[in-house]
Design an enzyme around this catalytic site. Structure first.
Site, PDB file in Angstrom:
ATOM      1  N   SER A 257     -28.423 -13.736 -15.069  1.00  0.00           N
ATOM      2  CA  SER A 257     -29.169 -14.039 -16.300  1.00  0.00           C
ATOM      3  C   SER A 257     -29.458 -15.523 -16.407  1.00  0.00           C
ATOM      4  O   SER A 257     -30.386 -15.929 -17.099  1.00  0.00           O
ATOM      5  CB  SER A 257     -28.355 -13.624 -17.524  1.00  0.00           C
ATOM      6  OG  SER A 257     -28.161 -12.237 -17.527  1.00  0.00           O
ATOM      7  N   HIS A 260     -28.235 -21.112 -12.739  1.00  0.00           N
ATOM      8  CA  HIS A 260     -27.455 -22.281 -12.327  1.00  0.00           C
ATOM      9  C   HIS A 260     -26.263 -21.643 -11.630  1.00  0.00           C
ATOM     10  O   HIS A 260     -25.571 -20.824 -12.252  1.00  0.00           O
ATOM     11  CB  HIS A 260     -27.015 -23.100 -13.549  1.00  0.00           C
ATOM     12  CG  HIS A 260     -26.135 -24.261 -13.193  1.00  0.00           C
ATOM     13  ND1 HIS A 260     -26.547 -25.564 -13.313  1.00  0.00           N
ATOM     14  CD2 HIS A 260     -24.866 -24.305 -12.714  1.00  0.00           C
ATOM     15  CE1 HIS A 260     -25.565 -26.364 -12.910  1.00  0.00           C
ATOM     16  NE2 HIS A 260     -24.532 -25.622 -12.537  1.00  0.00           N
ATOM     17  N   HIS A 262     -23.195 -19.895 -10.386  1.00  0.00           N
ATOM     18  CA  HIS A 262     -21.881 -19.643 -10.982  1.00  0.00           C
ATOM     19  C   HIS A 262     -21.275 -18.414 -10.344  1.00  0.00           C
ATOM     20  O   HIS A 262     -21.974 -17.577  -9.776  1.00  0.00           O
ATOM     21  CB  HIS A 262     -22.006 -19.463 -12.498  1.00  0.00           C
ATOM     22  CG  HIS A 262     -22.942 -18.370 -12.890  1.00  0.00           C
ATOM     23  ND1 HIS A 262     -24.298 -18.579 -13.018  1.00  0.00           N
ATOM     24  CD2 HIS A 262     -22.732 -17.062 -13.148  1.00  0.00           C
ATOM     25  CE1 HIS A 262     -24.877 -17.428 -13.353  1.00  0.00           C
ATOM     26  NE2 HIS A 262     -23.963 -16.494 -13.433  1.00  0.00           N
ATOM     27  N   ILE A 263     -19.953 -18.316 -10.458  1.00  0.00           N
ATOM     28  CA  ILE A 263     -19.218 -17.244  -9.784  1.00  0.00           C
ATOM     29  C   ILE A 263     -18.379 -16.485 -10.812  1.00  0.00           C
ATOM     30  O   ILE A 263     -17.715 -17.097 -11.652  1.00  0.00           O
ATOM     31  CB  ILE A 263     -18.294 -17.858  -8.704  1.00  0.00           C
ATOM     32  CG1 ILE A 263     -19.142 -18.604  -7.656  1.00  0.00           C
ATOM     33  CG2 ILE A 263     -17.442 -16.779  -8.029  1.00  0.00           C
ATOM     34  CD1 ILE A 263     -18.340 -19.556  -6.784  1.00  0.00           C
ATOM     35  N   HIS A 264     -18.431 -15.156 -10.747  1.00  0.00           N
ATOM     36  CA  HIS A 264     -17.639 -14.329 -11.657  1.00  0.00           C
ATOM     37  C   HIS A 264     -16.272 -14.047 -11.034  1.00  0.00           C
ATOM     38  O   HIS A 264     -16.186 -13.738  -9.845  1.00  0.00           O
ATOM     39  CB  HIS A 264     -18.340 -12.997 -11.921  1.00  0.00           C
ATOM     40  CG  HIS A 264     -19.716 -13.150 -12.511  1.00  0.00           C
ATOM     41  ND1 HIS A 264     -19.991 -12.853 -13.822  1.00  0.00           N
ATOM     42  CD2 HIS A 264     -20.875 -13.587 -12.000  1.00  0.00           C
ATOM     43  CE1 HIS A 264     -21.264 -13.094 -14.074  1.00  0.00           C
ATOM     44  NE2 HIS A 264     -21.832 -13.539 -12.972  1.00  0.00           N
TER      45      HIS A 264
HETATM   46  P1  M7G Z   1     -24.941 -13.981 -15.178  1.00  0.00           P
HETATM   47  O1  M7G Z   1     -24.703 -13.233 -13.927  1.00  0.00           O
HETATM   48  O2  M7G Z   1     -25.977 -15.073 -15.127  1.00  0.00           O
HETATM   49  O3  M7G Z   1     -25.352 -13.057 -16.369  1.00  0.00           O
HETATM   50  O4  M7G Z   1     -23.546 -14.586 -15.608  1.00  0.00           O
HETATM   51  P2  M7G Z   1     -24.811 -11.699 -16.956  1.00  0.00           P
HETATM   52  O5  M7G Z   1     -23.512 -11.362 -16.319  1.00  0.00           O
HETATM   53  O6  M7G Z   1     -24.679 -12.004 -18.434  1.00  0.00           O
HETATM   54  O7  M7G Z   1     -25.899 -10.721 -16.675  1.00  0.00           O
HETATM   55  C1  M7G Z   1     -23.399 -15.514 -16.636  1.00  0.00           C
HETATM   56  C2  M7G Z   1     -21.993 -15.386 -17.172  1.00  0.00           C
HETATM   57  O8  M7G Z   1     -21.727 -16.432 -18.074  1.00  0.00           O
HETATM   58  C3  M7G Z   1     -21.813 -14.073 -17.945  1.00  0.00           C
HETATM   59  O9  M7G Z   1     -20.671 -13.404 -17.484  1.00  0.00           O
HETATM   60  C4  M7G Z   1     -21.718 -14.524 -19.393  1.00  0.00           C
HETATM   61  O10 M7G Z   1     -20.872 -13.698 -20.163  1.00  0.00           O
HETATM   62  C5  M7G Z   1     -21.172 -15.929 -19.272  1.00  0.00           C
HETATM   63  N1  M7G Z   1     -21.593 -16.801 -20.369  1.00  0.00           N
HETATM   64  C6  M7G Z   1     -22.822 -16.867 -20.915  1.00  0.00           C
HETATM   65  N2  M7G Z   1     -22.840 -17.827 -21.885  1.00  0.00           N
HETATM   66  C7  M7G Z   1     -23.990 -18.141 -22.693  1.00  0.00           C
HETATM   67  C8  M7G Z   1     -21.589 -18.369 -21.947  1.00  0.00           C
HETATM   68  C9  M7G Z   1     -21.013 -19.411 -22.743  1.00  0.00           C
HETATM   69  O11 M7G Z   1     -21.647 -20.050 -23.589  1.00  0.00           O
HETATM   70  N3  M7G Z   1     -19.690 -19.688 -22.500  1.00  0.00           N
HETATM   71  C10 M7G Z   1     -18.964 -18.992 -21.562  1.00  0.00           C
HETATM   72  N4  M7G Z   1     -17.679 -19.314 -21.430  1.00  0.00           N
HETATM   73  N5  M7G Z   1     -19.499 -18.028 -20.802  1.00  0.00           N
HETATM   74  C11 M7G Z   1     -20.800 -17.723 -20.984  1.00  0.00           C
END
Ligand code: M7G
Length: 344
Positions: A257, A260, A262-264
Protein backbone atom coordinates in the site's frame (compact mmCIF):
# COMPACT_ATOMS: atom_id res chain seq x y z
CA UNK A 1 -7.63 16.18 18.78
CA UNK A 2 -7.14 12.87 20.55
CA UNK A 3 -8.42 9.59 19.10
CA UNK A 4 -11.20 9.56 21.70
CA UNK A 5 -12.35 13.10 20.79
CA UNK A 6 -12.31 12.26 17.10
CA UNK A 7 -14.35 9.08 17.66
CA UNK A 8 -16.89 11.05 19.70
CA UNK A 9 -17.55 13.23 16.64
CA UNK A 10 -17.84 10.25 14.24
CA UNK A 11 -21.09 10.24 12.25
CA UNK A 12 -21.82 6.73 10.95
CA UNK A 13 -22.53 6.35 7.25
CA UNK A 14 -22.21 2.66 6.27
CA UNK A 15 -20.43 -0.63 6.98
CA UNK A 16 -17.51 -1.18 4.60
CA UNK A 17 -16.76 -4.73 5.68
CA UNK A 18 -17.62 -7.08 8.53
CA UNK A 19 -15.93 -10.42 9.19
CA UNK A 20 -17.21 -12.64 12.02
CA UNK A 21 -14.25 -14.98 11.67
CA UNK A 22 -11.55 -12.38 12.22
CA UNK A 23 -13.96 -10.34 14.41
CA UNK A 24 -13.20 -7.19 12.49
CA UNK A 25 -15.65 -4.52 11.36
CA UNK A 26 -14.86 -1.45 9.26
CA UNK A 27 -17.19 1.53 9.29
CA UNK A 28 -17.29 4.52 7.01
CA UNK A 29 -18.47 7.80 8.40
CA UNK A 30 -17.59 11.45 8.67
CA UNK A 31 -15.76 13.54 11.24
CA UNK A 32 -16.03 17.32 10.87
CA UNK A 33 -17.19 16.88 7.28
CA UNK A 34 -14.31 14.63 6.17
CA UNK A 35 -14.48 10.92 5.41
CA UNK A 36 -13.33 8.69 8.26
CA UNK A 37 -12.76 4.93 8.45
CA UNK A 38 -13.01 3.21 11.83
CA UNK A 39 -11.87 -0.40 12.11
CA UNK A 40 -12.58 -2.36 15.27
CA UNK A 41 -11.07 -5.73 16.07
CA UNK A 42 -11.89 -7.92 19.11
CA UNK A 43 -8.71 -8.92 20.84
CA UNK A 44 -7.42 -12.44 21.12
CA UNK A 45 -6.85 -14.29 24.44
CA UNK A 46 -3.59 -14.64 26.27
CA UNK A 47 -2.60 -17.69 28.21
CA UNK A 48 1.00 -17.64 29.26
CA UNK A 49 3.54 -14.87 29.56
CA UNK A 50 7.29 -14.92 30.06
CA UNK A 51 8.58 -12.88 32.97
CA UNK A 52 12.04 -12.30 34.35
CA UNK A 53 12.26 -13.43 37.99
CA UNK A 54 15.14 -13.10 40.36
CA UNK A 55 15.79 -16.30 42.30
CA UNK A 56 17.39 -16.84 45.68
CA UNK A 57 21.11 -17.24 45.49
CA UNK A 58 21.33 -16.06 41.89
CA UNK A 59 22.37 -12.71 40.51
CA UNK A 60 20.97 -13.01 37.03
CA UNK A 61 17.18 -13.10 36.65
CA UNK A 62 15.73 -16.19 34.97
CA UNK A 63 12.87 -16.29 32.47
CA UNK A 64 9.72 -18.02 33.70
CA UNK A 65 6.69 -19.01 31.72
CA UNK A 66 3.52 -18.53 33.80
CA UNK A 67 -0.12 -17.51 33.97
CA UNK A 68 -1.29 -14.11 35.10
CA UNK A 69 -4.66 -12.69 36.18
CA UNK A 70 -5.62 -12.17 32.52
CA UNK A 71 -4.91 -15.74 31.39
CA UNK A 72 -8.10 -17.15 29.83
CA UNK A 73 -9.93 -18.87 32.70
CA UNK A 74 -8.42 -16.75 35.43
CA UNK A 75 -9.93 -13.68 33.81
CA UNK A 76 -13.57 -14.86 34.03
CA UNK A 77 -15.46 -12.44 36.28
CA UNK A 78 -19.03 -13.60 35.66
CA UNK A 79 -20.68 -16.57 33.96
CA UNK A 80 -24.11 -17.32 32.56
CA UNK A 81 -24.75 -20.92 31.65
CA UNK A 82 -26.66 -21.17 28.37
CA UNK A 83 -27.41 -24.88 28.48
CA UNK A 84 -25.99 -28.31 29.13
CA UNK A 85 -26.72 -31.71 27.68
CA UNK A 86 -25.06 -35.00 28.63
CA UNK A 87 -21.33 -34.26 28.71
CA UNK A 88 -21.67 -30.87 26.96
CA UNK A 89 -21.87 -27.46 28.66
CA UNK A 90 -21.88 -23.99 27.15
CA UNK A 91 -22.22 -20.47 28.45
CA UNK A 92 -21.32 -16.83 28.08
CA UNK A 93 -18.70 -15.11 30.18
CA UNK A 94 -17.56 -11.69 31.19
CA UNK A 95 -13.80 -11.31 31.23
CA UNK A 96 -11.61 -9.08 33.29
CA UNK A 97 -10.34 -6.24 31.20
CA UNK A 98 -7.58 -3.75 31.57
CA UNK A 99 -6.80 -0.88 29.28
CA UNK A 100 -3.12 -1.72 29.17
CA UNK A 101 -2.85 -5.42 29.75
CA UNK A 102 -6.13 -6.85 28.46
CA UNK A 103 -8.15 -4.40 26.36
CA UNK A 104 -11.38 -5.51 24.65
CA UNK A 105 -10.75 -4.27 21.18
CA UNK A 106 -8.26 -2.53 18.98
CA UNK A 107 -9.67 0.57 17.34
CA UNK A 108 -8.09 2.15 14.26
CA UNK A 109 -9.04 5.42 12.64
CA UNK A 110 -8.01 6.83 9.30
CA UNK A 111 -8.98 10.51 9.06
CA UNK A 112 -9.26 12.31 6.76
CA UNK A 113 -9.48 9.17 4.61
CA UNK A 114 -8.74 9.44 0.89
CA UNK A 115 -10.80 7.55 -1.72
CA UNK A 116 -7.80 5.16 -2.02
CA UNK A 117 -8.18 4.27 1.67
CA UNK A 118 -11.94 3.76 1.44
CA UNK A 119 -11.70 1.50 -1.59
CA UNK A 120 -9.00 -0.59 0.08
CA UNK A 121 -11.25 -1.36 3.08
CA UNK A 122 -14.37 -2.09 1.04
CA UNK A 123 -15.54 -5.58 0.05
CA UNK A 124 -14.34 -6.22 -3.48
CA UNK A 125 -13.68 -8.92 -6.08
CA UNK A 126 -10.12 -10.11 -6.59
CA UNK A 127 -8.20 -11.29 -9.64
CA UNK A 128 -4.97 -13.19 -10.15
CA UNK A 129 -2.85 -11.19 -12.57
CA UNK A 130 0.56 -11.50 -14.16
CA UNK A 131 2.66 -8.36 -14.11
CA UNK A 132 5.30 -8.59 -16.85
CA UNK A 133 8.29 -6.22 -16.91
CA UNK A 134 6.61 -4.43 -19.84
CA UNK A 135 3.27 -3.86 -18.10
CA UNK A 136 5.22 -2.76 -15.02
CA UNK A 137 6.98 -0.04 -16.97
CA UNK A 138 3.86 0.99 -18.86
CA UNK A 139 1.20 0.95 -16.15
CA UNK A 140 2.57 0.26 -12.68
CA UNK A 141 5.68 2.42 -12.51
CA UNK A 142 3.86 5.66 -13.43
CA UNK A 143 1.27 4.78 -10.79
CA UNK A 144 3.96 4.15 -8.17
CA UNK A 145 5.53 7.52 -8.96
CA UNK A 146 2.19 9.14 -8.28
CA UNK A 147 1.80 7.18 -5.03
CA UNK A 148 5.18 8.18 -3.60
CA UNK A 149 3.88 11.69 -3.05
CA UNK A 150 4.93 13.36 0.16
CA UNK A 151 1.46 13.31 1.70
CA UNK A 152 0.91 9.58 1.11
CA UNK A 153 4.24 8.67 2.79
CA UNK A 154 4.11 11.31 5.49
CA UNK A 155 3.68 8.71 8.25
CA UNK A 156 6.90 6.99 7.15
CA UNK A 157 8.87 10.25 7.13
CA UNK A 158 7.38 11.09 10.52
CA UNK A 159 8.68 7.83 11.99
CA UNK A 160 12.11 7.99 10.35
CA UNK A 161 12.90 11.67 10.87
CA UNK A 162 10.34 13.45 13.05
CA UNK A 163 10.15 11.25 16.10
CA UNK A 164 6.61 9.96 15.53
CA UNK A 165 5.91 6.79 17.54
CA UNK A 166 9.49 7.07 18.80
CA UNK A 167 8.62 5.64 22.21
CA UNK A 168 7.42 2.51 20.43
CA UNK A 169 10.50 1.84 18.31
CA UNK A 170 11.95 -1.50 19.42
CA UNK A 171 15.15 -1.34 17.41
CA UNK A 172 17.00 1.34 15.51
CA UNK A 173 19.98 0.63 13.32
CA UNK A 174 21.31 3.91 12.05
CA UNK A 175 24.89 4.94 11.58
CA UNK A 176 25.48 8.55 10.50
CA UNK A 177 26.88 8.47 6.97
CA UNK A 178 25.66 4.93 6.44
CA UNK A 179 22.02 5.88 5.95
CA UNK A 180 21.50 3.45 3.05
CA UNK A 181 21.98 0.54 5.42
CA UNK A 182 19.94 1.70 8.40
CA UNK A 183 16.43 0.66 9.39
CA UNK A 184 14.16 0.64 12.39
CA UNK A 185 11.57 -1.76 13.74
CA UNK A 186 8.36 -0.81 15.51
CA UNK A 187 4.92 -2.30 16.21
CA UNK A 188 2.71 -2.24 13.14
CA UNK A 189 -0.58 -0.36 13.22
CA UNK A 190 -2.20 -3.80 12.76
CA UNK A 191 -0.99 -5.03 16.18
CA UNK A 192 -2.55 -4.36 19.58
CA UNK A 193 0.94 -4.39 21.09
CA UNK A 194 -0.13 -6.80 23.82
CA UNK A 195 -0.87 -10.25 22.50
CA UNK A 196 2.31 -11.97 21.34
CA UNK A 197 0.40 -14.64 19.43
CA UNK A 198 -0.63 -11.81 17.15
CA UNK A 199 2.78 -10.08 17.12
CA UNK A 200 3.02 -7.84 14.07
CA UNK A 201 6.00 -5.53 13.57
CA UNK A 202 7.18 -3.50 10.64
CA UNK A 203 10.77 -2.65 9.66
CA UNK A 204 11.17 0.64 7.81
CA UNK A 205 14.42 1.31 5.97
CA UNK A 206 16.02 4.75 5.96
CA UNK A 207 16.98 4.63 2.30
CA UNK A 208 14.29 5.88 -0.05
CA UNK A 209 15.65 4.56 -3.35
CA UNK A 210 13.72 1.28 -3.08
CA UNK A 211 10.02 1.79 -3.68
CA UNK A 212 9.03 -1.86 -3.84
CA UNK A 213 10.19 -5.41 -4.54
CA UNK A 214 10.57 -4.34 -8.19
CA UNK A 215 13.57 -2.13 -7.34
CA UNK A 216 15.55 -4.92 -5.64
CA UNK A 217 18.73 -5.92 -7.45
CA UNK A 218 21.52 -8.46 -6.72
CA UNK A 219 23.61 -5.64 -5.23
CA UNK A 220 21.06 -5.42 -2.39
CA UNK A 221 21.48 -9.07 -1.42
CA UNK A 222 24.19 -8.71 1.28
CA UNK A 223 22.29 -5.81 2.83
CA UNK A 224 19.01 -7.77 2.95
CA UNK A 225 20.79 -10.72 4.58
CA UNK A 226 22.16 -8.36 7.21
CA UNK A 227 18.73 -6.86 7.86
CA UNK A 228 17.06 -10.27 8.13
CA UNK A 229 19.69 -11.55 10.55
CA UNK A 230 19.37 -8.47 12.72
CA UNK A 231 15.59 -8.92 12.80
CA UNK A 232 15.98 -12.55 13.87
CA UNK A 233 18.54 -11.66 16.52
CA UNK A 234 16.87 -8.63 18.05
CA UNK A 235 13.16 -9.43 18.08
CA UNK A 236 13.17 -12.58 20.25
CA UNK A 237 15.31 -10.76 22.83
CA UNK A 238 12.96 -7.76 22.80
CA UNK A 239 10.02 -9.97 23.77
CA UNK A 240 11.64 -12.08 26.49
CA UNK A 241 12.06 -15.03 24.12
CA UNK A 242 8.32 -15.68 24.09
CA UNK A 243 8.94 -15.86 20.35
CA UNK A 244 11.87 -17.56 18.64
CA UNK A 245 13.80 -16.55 15.49
CA UNK A 246 12.23 -19.39 13.49
CA UNK A 247 8.75 -18.34 14.58
CA UNK A 248 8.90 -15.07 12.70
CA UNK A 249 7.27 -14.84 9.29
CA UNK A 250 9.34 -12.14 7.59
CA UNK A 251 7.96 -10.93 4.29
CA UNK A 252 7.32 -8.14 1.83
CA UNK A 253 4.06 -7.26 0.07
CA UNK A 254 3.55 -6.92 -3.64
CA UNK A 255 1.63 -4.73 -4.33
CA UNK A 256 2.22 -2.88 -1.07
CA UNK A 257 0.00 0.00 0.00
CA UNK A 258 2.99 2.26 0.61
CA UNK A 259 5.91 2.55 -1.79
CA UNK A 260 8.78 3.01 0.63
CA UNK A 261 10.59 -0.27 1.23
CA UNK A 262 9.45 -1.98 4.43
CA UNK A 263 9.36 -5.50 5.82
CA UNK A 264 6.55 -7.23 7.71
CA UNK A 265 7.47 -9.32 10.77
CA UNK A 266 4.65 -11.52 12.06
CA UNK A 267 4.25 -14.41 14.51
CA UNK A 268 3.90 -17.61 12.40
CA UNK A 269 0.94 -18.56 14.58
CA UNK A 270 -1.04 -15.62 13.31
CA UNK A 271 -2.82 -16.68 10.15
CA UNK A 272 -6.10 -14.83 10.57
CA UNK A 273 -4.86 -11.70 8.88
CA UNK A 274 -7.13 -11.35 5.81
CA UNK A 275 -4.81 -11.05 2.81
CA UNK A 276 -1.72 -9.92 4.70
CA UNK A 277 0.06 -13.27 4.57
CA UNK A 278 -1.73 -14.74 1.56
CA UNK A 279 -0.02 -16.30 -1.45
CA UNK A 280 -0.23 -13.68 -4.17
CA UNK A 281 0.55 -10.85 -1.78
CA UNK A 282 3.23 -11.84 0.76
CA UNK A 283 6.69 -12.93 -0.40
CA UNK A 284 9.12 -14.31 2.17
CA UNK A 285 12.26 -12.23 2.56
CA UNK A 286 14.29 -15.47 2.51
CA UNK A 287 12.90 -16.28 -0.93
CA UNK A 288 13.60 -12.76 -2.18
CA UNK A 289 17.22 -13.01 -1.04
CA UNK A 290 17.59 -16.43 -2.66
CA UNK A 291 16.10 -15.25 -5.93
CA UNK A 292 18.42 -12.27 -6.15
CA UNK A 293 21.19 -14.81 -6.66
CA UNK A 294 19.49 -16.12 -9.78
CA UNK A 295 17.93 -13.05 -11.37
CA UNK A 296 20.15 -11.07 -13.75
CA UNK A 297 21.58 -7.68 -12.89
CA UNK A 298 18.14 -6.05 -13.28
CA UNK A 299 16.90 -8.11 -10.35
CA UNK A 300 13.14 -8.09 -9.88
CA UNK A 301 12.68 -5.47 -12.62
CA UNK A 302 13.21 -8.23 -15.15
CA UNK A 303 10.83 -10.79 -13.71
CA UNK A 304 7.16 -11.45 -14.26
CA UNK A 305 5.42 -11.30 -10.89
CA UNK A 306 2.02 -12.89 -10.36
CA UNK A 307 -0.19 -11.51 -7.63
CA UNK A 308 -3.74 -10.88 -6.53
CA UNK A 309 -5.30 -7.51 -7.22
CA UNK A 310 -8.65 -6.19 -6.00
CA UNK A 311 -10.98 -4.43 -8.40
CA UNK A 312 -10.98 -1.36 -6.17
CA UNK A 313 -7.23 -0.92 -6.63
CA UNK A 314 -6.43 1.93 -9.02
CA UNK A 315 -4.18 -0.37 -11.06
CA UNK A 316 -7.21 -2.43 -12.05
CA UNK A 317 -8.81 0.38 -14.02
CA UNK A 318 -5.48 1.88 -15.09
CA UNK A 319 -4.81 -1.12 -17.33
CA UNK A 320 -4.65 -4.36 -15.38
CA UNK A 321 -8.24 -5.26 -16.25
CA UNK A 322 -7.47 -5.19 -20.00
CA UNK A 323 -4.14 -6.90 -19.38
CA UNK A 324 -5.81 -9.87 -17.67
CA UNK A 325 -8.27 -10.34 -20.54
CA UNK A 326 -5.41 -10.06 -23.02
CA UNK A 327 -3.33 -12.64 -21.14
CA UNK A 328 -6.22 -15.10 -20.91
CA UNK A 329 -6.76 -14.81 -24.67
CA UNK A 330 -3.05 -15.18 -25.34
CA UNK A 331 -2.82 -18.25 -23.09
CA UNK A 332 -5.75 -19.84 -24.93
CA UNK A 333 -7.91 -20.08 -21.80
CA UNK A 334 -11.54 -20.44 -22.93
CA UNK A 335 -13.78 -17.50 -22.14
CA UNK A 336 -16.30 -18.10 -19.36
CA UNK A 337 -19.79 -18.54 -20.82
CA UNK A 338 -22.32 -15.84 -20.13
CA UNK A 339 -24.38 -16.79 -17.09
CA UNK A 340 -28.01 -15.75 -17.04
CA UNK A 341 -29.34 -14.91 -13.61
CA UNK A 342 -32.59 -16.66 -12.68
CA UNK A 343 -32.83 -14.85 -9.37
CA UNK A 344 -35.27 -12.00 -9.23
P1 M7G B 1 1.90 -2.45 3.09
O1 M7G B 1 2.30 -3.78 2.58
O2 M7G B 1 2.39 -1.25 2.32
O3 M7G B 1 0.35 -2.29 3.19
O4 M7G B 1 2.41 -2.37 4.58
P2 M7G B 1 -0.83 -3.17 3.77
O5 M7G B 1 -0.26 -4.31 4.53
O6 M7G B 1 -1.58 -2.19 4.64
O7 M7G B 1 -1.61 -3.56 2.56
C1 M7G B 1 2.38 -1.20 5.33
C2 M7G B 1 2.33 -1.59 6.79
O8 M7G B 1 2.50 -0.45 7.60
C3 M7G B 1 0.96 -2.19 7.15
O9 M7G B 1 1.13 -3.40 7.82
C4 M7G B 1 0.31 -1.10 8.00
O10 M7G B 1 -0.54 -1.63 9.00
C5 M7G B 1 1.50 -0.39 8.60
N1 M7G B 1 1.24 1.02 8.89
C6 M7G B 1 0.57 1.89 8.10
N2 M7G B 1 0.57 3.12 8.69
C7 M7G B 1 -0.09 4.28 8.14
C8 M7G B 1 1.24 3.01 9.87
C9 M7G B 1 1.57 3.96 10.90
O11 M7G B 1 1.26 5.15 10.85
N3 M7G B 1 2.30 3.46 11.96
C10 M7G B 1 2.66 2.14 12.03
N4 M7G B 1 3.32 1.75 13.12
N5 M7G B 1 2.37 1.25 11.07
C11 M7G B 1 1.67 1.68 10.00
Amino acid sequence: SSLQELLDRFKFNRVLDSNPQTKVISLLGRIDGHDAIVTMEKMHFTYETNVLKKENGRNTPVLHSCEDEFSCLKSIEAMREIASNDIYYWGAGLLKQDLNRNPTAKINLVWPATPVHIRKFEVQSFHVIRETPEIYRKVVEPYIEEMTSESRLKWVQNILYNGAESDRVVYKDFVEGEAPKGFLILPDMKWDGVNLDALYLVALVFRSDIRSLRDLKPEHKPWLIEVLNKIRTVIPACYNYAIHPDELRVFVHYQPSYYHFHIHIVNVKHSGLSDSIAAGKAILLEDIIEQLGFLGEDGFAGRTITYVLGENHDLWRLGMEQEVSRQLREDGIPKAPKIVSDFN
